[in-house]
Motif scaffolding. Structure first.
Motif, PDB file in Angstrom:
ATOM      1  N   UNK A  55       0.810  -1.210   0.000  1.00 56.81           N
ATOM      2  CA  UNK A  55       0.000   0.000   0.000  1.00 56.81           C
ATOM      3  C   UNK A  55       0.843   1.258   0.000  1.00 56.81           C
ATOM      4  N   UNK A  56       1.920   1.214   0.770  1.00 62.89           N
ATOM      5  CA  UNK A  56       2.734   2.425   0.838  1.00 62.89           C
ATOM      6  C   UNK A  56       3.288   2.771  -0.535  1.00 62.89           C
ATOM      7  N   UNK A  57       3.729   1.712  -1.244  1.00 63.54           N
ATOM      8  CA  UNK A  57       4.239   1.966  -2.584  1.00 63.54           C
ATOM      9  C   UNK A  57       3.112   2.430  -3.503  1.00 63.54           C
ATOM     10  N   UNK A  58       1.980   1.763  -3.365  1.00 61.58           N
ATOM     11  CA  UNK A  58       0.834   2.097  -4.199  1.00 61.58           C
ATOM     12  C   UNK A  58       0.398   3.546  -3.985  1.00 61.58           C
ATOM     13  N   UNK A  59       0.364   3.933  -2.729  1.00 62.75           N
ATOM     14  CA  UNK A  59      -0.085   5.293  -2.419  1.00 62.75           C
ATOM     15  C   UNK A  59       0.871   6.320  -2.992  1.00 62.75           C
ATOM     16  N   UNK A 154      -6.639  -9.654  -2.065  1.00 69.50           N
ATOM     17  CA  UNK A 154      -5.860  -8.410  -2.107  1.00 69.50           C
ATOM     18  C   UNK A 154      -5.012  -8.366  -3.364  1.00 69.50           C
ATOM     19  N   UNK A 155      -4.357  -9.474  -3.672  1.00 68.71           N
ATOM     20  CA  UNK A 155      -3.520  -9.518  -4.872  1.00 68.71           C
ATOM     21  C   UNK A 155      -4.325  -9.343  -6.144  1.00 68.71           C
ATOM     22  N   UNK A 164      -5.026  -0.650 -14.199  1.00 69.70           N
ATOM     23  CA  UNK A 164      -5.695   0.633 -14.364  1.00 69.70           C
ATOM     24  C   UNK A 164      -4.696   1.771 -14.503  1.00 69.70           C
ATOM     25  N   UNK A 165      -3.637   1.710 -13.705  1.00 74.20           N
ATOM     26  CA  UNK A 165      -2.659   2.800 -13.714  1.00 74.20           C
ATOM     27  C   UNK A 165      -1.416   2.479 -14.516  1.00 74.20           C
ATOM     28  N   UNK A 166      -1.415   1.340 -15.163  1.00 73.66           N
ATOM     29  CA  UNK A 166      -0.249   0.886 -15.936  1.00 73.66           C
ATOM     30  C   UNK A 166       1.027   0.968 -15.133  1.00 73.66           C
ATOM     31  N   UNK A 167       0.966   0.429 -13.954  1.00 71.65           N
ATOM     32  CA  UNK A 167       2.185   0.413 -13.136  1.00 71.65           C
ATOM     33  C   UNK A 167       2.439  -1.009 -12.687  1.00 71.65           C
ATOM     34  N   UNK A 168       3.602  -1.217 -12.135  1.00 67.96           N
ATOM     35  CA  UNK A 168       3.872  -2.506 -11.525  1.00 67.96           C
ATOM     36  C   UNK A 168       4.468  -2.280 -10.164  1.00 67.96           C
ATOM     37  N   UNK A 169       3.937  -2.934  -9.199  1.00 72.94           N
ATOM     38  CA  UNK A 169       4.465  -2.754  -7.849  1.00 72.94           C
ATOM     39  C   UNK A 169       5.441  -3.859  -7.534  1.00 72.94           C
TER      40      UNK A 169
END
Lengths: 256, 184
Positions: A55-59, A154-155, A164-169
């Protein structure tokens, strides 16, 4: 002499009006980690850390927040109502994008509801959430594997948000505090703090003038105005990093 | 003498400011009511848009259940014809009863229940019902705030003067409170 006591009393009343009204529903307050509230104690330590770190990375990257809350009992409230109110109270997701998700698990009543903020309704339509619950979460829950079930769901949710955001965590459990962020809120927080101080000073000045010239008439009439001051502090949590996101009731639920 | 004059001026200014701020706050509240009503209409429409798909899917498996399907279609039309929040609430309650009947009927068609499209639709409908519930709650809260304000003294004088009327609640009678249960 009496005037002095009156003014103190009025100050108290005014202060009470300023603080947010207590919700009829006794909602829990977030933990200092914000992203996990595990009243029922069903999440193991790795799961909690995983949720928090992800979450921290996502935020940081998107302002999105996916909060997991487990409670023992709804105490006769509908799970939908509880979820919406909790979502609102904690302000999950960022204010700009309303991109929050709340996973609410009620262990005694064996119900789950996943509430999706306005901004993520596209990525997570109700049927998608329903399927995630049915396919990824409930099978585990039925075996009593709560931690695994929650992480599995969650995953899946993260998958959709990433897309949705075209990112990878980076989903490994991160040990170092690489992503520790100070002051999660941007200008919003500081400003409301300043505003709060200014309001307080204004009130004191006003009270002094009022009681000196008008014997408190103005204060009494203002008290009857009700919520005039009552608006701003309910979102003013500092320790809890709700971004102020909103939800409209979208999402899905299930029972096991 | 000067002191009295000063006090009078201060009072007048204060009253003026009060009036303006009261009026503005009434405007703000009324807008909030309008805004939350718009949201109610949006989610009602959202549900209405799901219905054709629902009806078609059900027809595919339960073509003889015409009565129930017609009920729903008619109830949906009635919502479209509603004008006031009270009318909407009644039409909505009727619709939900019709939907409930449909779910009861569907219990007899396990193949339909197993159909993926249908189960997705059920999730969407449940989510939409929840959205309606939330929108309704928020609307009614906004109305309550507004109505209380325009009835309280001394704002009621101002309200009457400027034509701020009481708004209607989106109310459902207790007996109609049965929101259709969706079983997964």
């Amino acid at each position: 002499m009496r005037k002095k006591y009156l003014s103190i009393l009025c100050m108290l009343i005014l202060i009470l009006n300023i603080t947010s009204y207590a919700a009829e529903l006794a909602l829990p307050r977030p933990t200092s980690d914000f992203y996990v509230y595990d009243e029922s104690n069903i999440l193991n330590k790795e799961a909690k850390e995983y949720i928090i770190k992800t979450n921290e990375e996502l935020y940081k990257k998107t302002g999105a927040q996916i909060v997991v809350v487990t409670i023992d009992s709804l105490e006769n409230v509908d799970i939908n109502e509880y979820a919406v109110k909790l979502f609102e109270e904690w302000g999950i997701g960022s204010r700009e994008y309303d991109n929050g998700v709340l996973m609410l698990i009620v262990t005694e009543e064996r119900q789950i509801w996943i509430e999706v903020g306005y901004g993520l309704e596209g990525a997570l339509p109700d049927s998608r959430v329903g399927n995630i619950i049915e396919d990824s979460i409930l099978p585990y829950f039925r075996e009593g594997e709560y931690s695994d079930g929650i992480i599995s769901g969650f995953n899946d949710i993260i998958d959709e948000v990433e897309e949705e955001y075209s990112i990878e965590l980076n989903r490994n459990i991160i040990n170092e505090d690489l992503y520790r962020i100070d002051g999660y809120e941007t200008e919003g927080d500081i400003f409301s703090g300043l505003r709060g101080i200014l309001v307080a000073i204004g009130i004191v000045v006003f009270l002094v003038i009022d009681f000196k010239f008008f014997n408190g008439f103005l204060t009494y009439s203002l008290i009857f105005r009700g919520r005039r001051f009552g608006g701003y502090s309910s979102r003013d949590y500092r320790n809890n990093r709700g971004g102020g996101g909103r939800s409209g009731g979208g999402g899905a639920g299930g029972r096991w | 003498m000067k002191k009295v004059g000063f006090i009078i001026i201060a009072v007048v200014i204060f009253l003026g400011v009060s009036l303006i701020s009261s009026y503005n706050s009434l405007v703000g509240m009324e807008e909030k009511v309008n805004n939350s009503w718009a949201q109610v209409e949006t989610v009602l429409k959202r549900r209405a848009d799901l219905i054709p798909n629902l009806v078609n899917t059900v027809k595919g498996y339960a073509s003889h259940e015409e009565e129930v399907l017609t009920q729903i279609t008619e109830a949906r039309a009635r919502i479209n014809n509603a004008n006031t929040p009270g009318e909407y609430a009644e039409a909505n309650a009727e619709f939900e009863r019709a939907l409930n009947n449909l779910y009861v009927v569907v219990e007899n068609y396990p193949e339909l229940k197993a159909n993926e499209n249908f189960s997705n639709l059920q999730y969407e409908l449940a989510g939409t019902e929840n959205r309606i519930s939330v929108a309704r709650m928020r609307y009614n809260e906004a109305v309550q705030e507004y109505n209380t304000k325009i009835r309280r003294f001394p704002t009621n004088i101002l309200a009457n003067l400027f034509g701020f009327d009481e708004k209607q609640y989106f109310e459902i009678d207790d007996e109609d409170r049965q929101v259709p249960e969706v079983n997964f």
